[in-house]
Scaffold this motif. Structure first.
Motif, short mmCIF file in Angstrom:
data_model
loop_
_atom_site.label_atom_id
_atom_site.label_comp_id
_atom_site.label_asym_id
_atom_site.label_seq_id
_atom_site.Cartn_x
_atom_site.Cartn_y
_atom_site.Cartn_z
N LEU A 362 0.82 -1.21 0.00
CA LEU A 362 0.00 0.00 0.00
C LEU A 362 0.86 1.26 0.00
N VAL A 363 1.79 1.37 0.95
CA VAL A 363 2.56 2.62 1.06
C VAL A 363 3.54 2.80 -0.09
N GLY A 364 3.82 1.71 -0.82
CA GLY A 364 4.70 1.82 -1.98
C GLY A 364 3.98 2.04 -3.28
N SER A 365 2.66 2.12 -3.25
CA SER A 365 1.88 2.25 -4.48
C SER A 365 1.59 3.72 -4.78
N PRO A 366 1.34 4.06 -6.06
CA PRO A 366 0.96 5.44 -6.40
C PRO A 366 -0.36 5.86 -5.74
N ALA A 367 -1.19 4.87 -5.36
CA ALA A 367 -2.47 5.20 -4.74
C ALA A 367 -2.30 5.83 -3.36
N TRP A 368 -1.19 5.55 -2.68
CA TRP A 368 -1.00 6.03 -1.32
C TRP A 368 -0.92 7.56 -1.23
N PRO A 369 -0.02 8.21 -1.95
CA PRO A 369 -0.01 9.68 -1.87
C PRO A 369 -1.30 10.31 -2.39
N ARG A 370 -1.93 9.70 -3.40
CA ARG A 370 -3.22 10.23 -3.87
C ARG A 370 -4.26 10.17 -2.77
N HIS A 371 -4.27 9.05 -2.04
CA HIS A 371 -5.22 8.91 -0.94
C HIS A 371 -4.99 9.96 0.13
N LEU A 372 -3.74 10.17 0.52
CA LEU A 372 -3.44 11.14 1.56
C LEU A 372 -3.85 12.55 1.13
N ARG A 373 -3.64 12.89 -0.13
CA ARG A 373 -4.06 14.21 -0.62
C ARG A 373 -5.58 14.35 -0.58
N ALA A 374 -6.28 13.29 -0.99
CA ALA A 374 -7.74 13.35 -0.99
C ALA A 374 -8.29 13.48 0.43
N VAL A 375 -7.72 12.73 1.37
CA VAL A 375 -8.17 12.82 2.75
C VAL A 375 -7.87 14.20 3.33
N SER A 376 -6.72 14.76 2.99
CA SER A 376 -6.34 16.08 3.48
C SER A 376 -7.36 17.14 3.04
N ALA A 377 -7.78 17.07 1.78
CA ALA A 377 -8.77 18.02 1.28
C ALA A 377 -10.14 17.78 1.92
N ALA A 378 -10.52 16.51 2.06
CA ALA A 378 -11.83 16.19 2.61
C ALA A 378 -11.93 16.60 4.07
N LEU A 379 -10.88 16.39 4.83
CA LEU A 379 -10.92 16.74 6.25
C LEU A 379 -11.02 18.25 6.45
N LYS A 380 -10.32 19.02 5.62
CA LYS A 380 -10.44 20.48 5.71
C LYS A 380 -11.88 20.90 5.43
N ALA A 381 -12.47 20.34 4.38
CA ALA A 381 -13.84 20.72 4.03
C ALA A 381 -14.80 20.35 5.15
N ARG A 382 -14.62 19.21 5.76
CA ARG A 382 -15.50 18.77 6.84
C ARG A 382 -15.29 19.62 8.10
N ARG A 383 -14.03 19.92 8.41
CA ARG A 383 -13.75 20.77 9.56
C ARG A 383 -14.41 22.13 9.39
N ASP A 384 -14.26 22.71 8.19
CA ASP A 384 -14.85 24.03 7.93
C ASP A 384 -16.37 23.97 8.02
#
Length: 478
Positions: A362-384
């Protein structure tokens, strides 16, 4: 939520019909059930699995499902009343009661009833979890040569190396142990560092699971207050002098529940104070991977700036993936590593190799950084969305600090608020809360609640949840 409900409804329907068949009789095929009830094959499979777990049916791969043989009458219940004495008769020398209150932990683990909005959750909503990436990683991991064999007890070398790099500084793979989730790692750390009956310093407020770990190990948690910049060093020094505690447990980054980040000028001071006290700092770096999109550069873990082995570091993949993806790391320097390793081996032997292999995939796949970016954006939107809704509907909730990482807010309630009454009223209104009292090891100065914005379906559910909370507050506060 709909899938879970469909499984339950189908299981109940099949439960009513199973008596029509003789023991050993074959039930309709999965395809027939899909067509009859107009549900997915997954729903049918899960419903049959539920009946199999209840002993009502037996499933045979390739053959189908069959009614189970009649169950024998249950044995008469034994008399377990003797345990009440055995479990509570603490000797006079026992400084800490052996009973453990896990209610503060269960609040964030238990699934709420259907229709209740989950403001008390401690994990990402399934829509935010990298389910496809985890499934693909697990599939690839299962095909690796030796994937089902016994792993090194310290963990796979490549995974230990990955954790060491993520911690930074001069931490090496040899100083890392792979563990089964952050809770397990913290338990190992406290058992290694403090004998039963000893005091252990904890932040106040702090994660109820940490207080439960300490008490389960026979330790006495001693609170050290936290402000907007993290733990207060002068009070930490006072607590070490007063107690002689062998360890201090802290969350320097997006502390749970306050969201505070330990200020730069306090970081070295905390390590110096612990070093002079001859004590360890257990660093629970639990949400580094749940940073919000608008956060600036993050401070390094304390362990990255600790050449003297003061810090025992805990980090985990669980919060950023799934509650069932229980892979974490313990990192330490010096002789304490061997003690940590010995306790972990005795308790769990090792983390299952397929799960470690899947973590590597998982952490070695291209999906991992994409997932972290998506969660980062989603959490900001939810917090706001949550802060906006609170300001609109619940202005009496004081929110002095809005974190740029993590998954929750920590509002202070109006003076005199009964937390228990509000929590009960909120549940009646259809929203589950985490009351603040379990986060304190001593009497709190004020009432609080912890509101999670990560375990809900989206911003619309957050807005609806806050509206329901307004209804509960009107009932309790008048």
């Amino acid at each position: 939520m709909q899938e879970r409900s469909s499984v339950g409804e189908l299981a109940e329907q099949l439960r009513r019909e199973v008596d029509r068949y003789s023991p050993g009789g074959k039930l309709p095929s999965s395809r027939a059930l899909v067509e009859r009830f107009r549900v997915s094959p997954v729903t049918v499979s899960r419903a049959l699995a539920q009946l199999a777990a209840e002993g009502l049916v037996v499933t045979r791969p390739g053959a189908g499902a069959f009614r189970a043989q009649a169950r024998t009458a249950p044995a008469a219940a034994g008399d377990t009343s003797w345990q009440e004495v055995a479990l509570s008769a603490d000797g006079a020398a026992d400084l800490v009661p052996r009973s453990v209150d896990a209610s503060g932990v269960l609040v964030s683990l238990a699934a709420p009833p259907p229709g209740v909005i989950e403001f008390n959750g401690g994990y990402l909503h399934p829509s935010l979890q990298p389910e496809r990436a985890m499934a693909a990683a697990l599939s690839r991991a299962g095909r690796r040569p030796g994937a089902w064999g016994r792993p090194p007890m310290e963990g796979l070398p490549e995974l230990r190396e990955w954790f060491a790099r993520s911690i930074g500084g001069s931490v090496t793979a040899a100083e890392v142990l792979v563990t089964a989730g952050g809770q397990s790692a913290l338990t190992t750390a406290l058992r290694a560092l403090a004998p039963p009956g000893a005091p252990v310093l904890v932040e106040s407020p702090t994660y109820p699971g940490m207080l439960a770990i300490a008490r389960a190990a026979g330790l006495r948690p001693v609170p050290v207050p936290v402000d907007a910049d993290g733990v207060r060093p002068e009070l930490l020094a006072d607590a070490f002098r007063a107690t002689g505690a062998p360890a201090f447990v802290c969350q320097p980054l997006f502390q749970n529940p306050t969201g505070a980040v330990l200020a730069p000028e306090r970081r070295a001071e905390v390590l110096r104070i612990a070093r002079e006290a001859g004590a360890f700092v257990v660093e629970d770096d639990f949400v580094r991977r749940l940073v919000h999109q608008d956060a600036g550069p993050l401070p390094r873990p304390l362990a990255a700036d600790d050449p003297d082995g003061v810090v025992v570091h805990v980090s985990s993949l669980t919060k950023a993936t799934s509650p069932s993806f229980r892979v974490s790391a313990l990192a330490a320097r010096g002789p304490v590593v061997e003690r940590l390793r010995a306790i972990q081996v005795v308790d769990t032997f090792f983390v299952p190799r397929p799960l470690q292999e899947a973590a590597l995939e998982l952490v070695g796949s291209p999906a991992w950084p994409r997932h972290l970016r998506a969660v980062s954006a989603a959490l900001k939107a939810r917090r706001d969305a949550m802060t906006t809704a609170l300001a609109l509907h619940l202005p009496e909730f004081a929110l002095p600090h809005v974190p740029s990482g993590g998954y929750h807010l920590w509002p202070r309630l109006p003076d005199g608020t009964d937390e228990a009454a509000l929590t009960s009223a909120a549940l009646r209104a259809g929203v589950a809360l985490a009351p603040g009292r379990p986060y304190f090891s001593a009497e709190p100065a004020a009432a609080h609640v912890r509101l999670s914005f990560a375990a809900v379906a989206g911003t619309g559910e957050i807005a609806e949840g806050v509206r329901r909370l307004r209804t509960a507050c009107d009932e309790v506060l008048g």
